[in-house]
Structures are given as C-alpha cells and as structure tokens.
Design an enzyme around this catalytic site. Structure first.
Site, PDB file in Angstrom:
ATOM      1  N   HIS A 314      12.782  -6.906  47.981  1.00  0.00           N
ATOM      2  CA  HIS A 314      13.728  -5.825  48.269  1.00  0.00           C
ATOM      3  C   HIS A 314      14.736  -5.654  47.142  1.00  0.00           C
ATOM      4  O   HIS A 314      14.828  -6.468  46.212  1.00  0.00           O
ATOM      5  CB  HIS A 314      14.464  -6.094  49.586  1.00  0.00           C
ATOM      6  N   CYS A 332      14.317 -14.459  49.697  1.00  0.00           N
ATOM      7  CA  CYS A 332      13.569 -13.251  49.372  1.00  0.00           C
ATOM      8  C   CYS A 332      13.404 -13.094  47.863  1.00  0.00           C
ATOM      9  O   CYS A 332      14.047 -13.786  47.072  1.00  0.00           O
ATOM     10  CB  CYS A 332      14.273 -12.022  49.948  1.00  0.00           C
TER      11      CYS A 332
END
Length: 387
Positions: A314, A332
């Site tokens: 992301h 992440c």
C-alpha cells in the site's frame, strides 16, 4: 443425523395393482393375441416419504433387460445413471438429495413400463459454501480455485470426489485441504505451477445430496464458478534491497523503492509467496486488529491485501524517509503514493508476490490468504483427501 429408512414400500411392480406409494403400471398384460406388452417388473431401493438421502438410486428388473430408466425430481431435474452389463440393474451416478421427491420410470426390452415415486427426508442441517474467485473472473497466474465451507466437513474424500475441475489446456493440478484463517474448512485447487495466461477453468461442485459428515449437515444444491487467467505477471519484493519489481512475461516493467516490516519482532513481514487477494483501495487500518496494540489508526490508499492476517502492499507516504533504505513498517510493504497508485492500476487479483529477505516471519500458512505456493508440489498433493 438420524436417518429414517422406510422399507415397506420397496416393492416389486408387477401388475396394474401397484403398491400405494407407486404410480400406475405402464400397460395391460399381453393376452397372447398381440395385445399390449406386460408391465415391467421392477424394484427400487428407495421408497416411501422418508427415504434415506445420500444413496444412489438403484432400479432392478425381475425379468428381461432394461432399455430406459428416468429418475426425475419435482423441479424438473434428473439423475443420470447407467445400466449394468447384464441389463438387469440401473444405478444413478449421483445420490438422492434430501428433502426431494422423485419419480422413477422404467421400460424393458419387451416394451413394458413401470413407475414408482418416493421422497427423501428433509435435512436437519444444511451446509453451504463460498467459492473464489467469483464467476467469470479474470485473475493472475497464482489464483487457486478455492472453496470455504460454512460448517465442518468430515467426509472430505466424498466431497472432494464431487468437485470437478476442467481447464482449456489440461492443466495439471491438485486439491488440498487447509484450515482457513477464519477457522473453517477449506479446499483449494492449485496448478502444479503457475497458470498459463489465457487458460480457462471451470469448477463444478456437484454436491447436492452429499453428507458433510459429523455435525456439518447436508449439501442441498450444486455450485459452479469459472475463471480466465489474465496477464503473465508477478511481483518480486526484495526486502534486503528494499525494492519491489513488477515483471510481465518475464521482463521487468518497473522497480519501486519500498519499506517492509521492522526487523527483529512481531512487525516483520511475511516471506515466501503470497497472492494478491483483493484490491481494496482506501481503507482504515488499525493496529489492534493485527495484535499490535494502539500503534496506528489511519486511512491508507492503494491497499492491496496479501494475507488474511493483515499484510498489504500500500501507499505509505508517512514512511518516505525509509523507502528504498530500510524496513520500518508494521509488517506491510509500503511505497510512495504515486508508486502505489501505479502498482494498484497494474496489479491483478491473483498475481503472486514473491517476497525475500533475511529477517522475515517465514512463510504464511496455506490458509492465511492463498499460501499454497509455499509448499512443494508433493506436499500439496499430500493434502488431498484422495491421496
């Protein structure tokens, strides 16, 4: 589930005076002077109004050979079947479904006919399932055919026998049973190696009339889903070099600076191969949902889910000082906003993300997203209930 087996109406249909649960005979007896053929004399293994579901229907002929048998349900569906080599017995290829009325019609080699009706007991519990990908989906080269069951499945082998996969290019693959991250039973069909672009695959789950076993309940319908494999592309993430590279047809399309999970603890990223499960866009991410306390609560753009446990690729503009330099995220794979938006537009659900690095948490479990690619082909085949 208790099953009521009614035997009293499993009768031989011999004349026009049939048992009370049977239909009328096909014709009057031949009078020896060229009259109508004598009725066929058949017996059916299931009878009455509370017959046992989950069993094939068998029709036996007392004399002669069977020429035609039709078994229809009240909704116009049929049970296919085959006649034995001696012509005396017909057996359906699928079981009788629960809570269903059936009519059996038979004709013998002399032209005689007979019919019979029965109904199966209603199910006490029903099992349902969810298929992925959705019908007519176009996916990347790593997306499996995946089935998640609402209730536990004890009779895994019988269920797996009813799952039929056909592909346009005879792709080699295998079912493997896993525990989904939700805790539910799940079975995935994974090719031996990544799909070839353009392959079309269809899954027919012919489960109507199959018992899950244990407390799982009955399946009372069939399911179908299809997929088409899109572009041949994959994403390589090198957490040591802090780079993400999109490859298409084996050639590099673009390389982006990234920052992965902070080394040395629970914030490390997963390694191995994860599959892009969903392009979720702008979502709210909260640290407590992944067991990291109150470390963050923010809206995040260009979010692409890689695992059920919460690893995404992301946009991470707040982490720009570390992009391409160090791993400093909560697990992440973060990148700049423009880079993330570009990748979001290029990526396909089903694209593999092959993640390497010296300090990862290891490979995710097979049920944590689509982690089947982290197992050898032999190990994956070993997960089949039919192996």
């Amino acid at each position: 589930m208790p099953r009521a087996v009614v035997l009293g109406c499993t009768a031989v249909l011999a004349t026009s005076a049939l048992s009370a649960c049977s239909g009328g005979s096909g014709a009057k007896a031949d009078d020896g002077r060229g009259g109508a053929p004598a009725p066929a004399r058949i017996s059916v293994n299931l009878s009455g109004e509370q017959a046992e579901a989950g069993r094939p229907v068998t029709v036996e002929l007392a004399e002669g050979t069977l020429k035609r048998v039709a078994v229809r349900d009240g909704k116009g569906g049929t049970l296919d079947g085959a006649v034995s080599p001696d012509g005396r017995r017909w057996t359906s290829t699928r079981p009788a479904a629960p809570g269903t009325s059936y009519t059996v019609e038979a004709r013998d080699d002399k032209g005689g006919t007979a019919s019979k009706r029965f109904a199966t007991a209603k199910p006490e519990k029903i099992n349902k399932l969810t298929l992925a990908p959705g019908k007519n989906a176009t996916v990347g080269i790593a997306h499996p055919l995946s089935v998640v069951f609402d209730n536990p499945v004890k009779n895994k082998a019988e269920v797996e026998r009813r799952l039929k996969v056909t592909t346009s290019d005879r792709t080699t693959g295998s079912w493997g049973w896993v525990k989904d991250y939700s805790g539910r039973d799940r079975v995935d069909w994974r090719p031996k190696s990544y799909w070839k672009p353009g392959t079309k695959a269809t899954l027919k789950a012919e489960l109507n009339g199959v018992d899950s076993g244990g407390a799982g309940g009955w399946f009372v319908r069939d399911y179908t889903t299809t997929l088409t494999v899109g572009r041949n592309q994959l994403v390589k993430v090198d957490l040591d070099a802090h780079r993400l590279t999109l490859l298409r047809d084996g050639a590099e399309v673009r390389s982006l600076p990234v920052s992965g999970g902070t080394p040395g603890g629970d914030k490390r990223s997963w390694g191995g191969t994860s599959v892009l499960m969903a392009k979720e866009g702008t979502i709210n991410m909260r640290s407590e949902t992944v067991g990291l306390g109150d470390a963050y609560d923010k809206m995040v753009d260009s979010s692409m889910r890689l695992t059920w446990s919460g690893m995404y690729a992301h946009a991470a503009p707040w982490n720009r000082a570390f992009l391409g330099r160090a791993n400093h995220s909560s697990g992440c794979v973060g990148m700049g906003s423009e880079d993330a938006a570009w990748l979001f537009g290029q990526a396909q659900v089903g694209d593999p993300f092959e993640i390497t690095g010296a300090d990862t948490k290891g490979n995710p479990e097979a049920g944590n997203g689509y982690g089947a690619w982290n197992e050898s082909w032999a190990d994956w085949q070993g997960r089949s209930a039919l192996s």
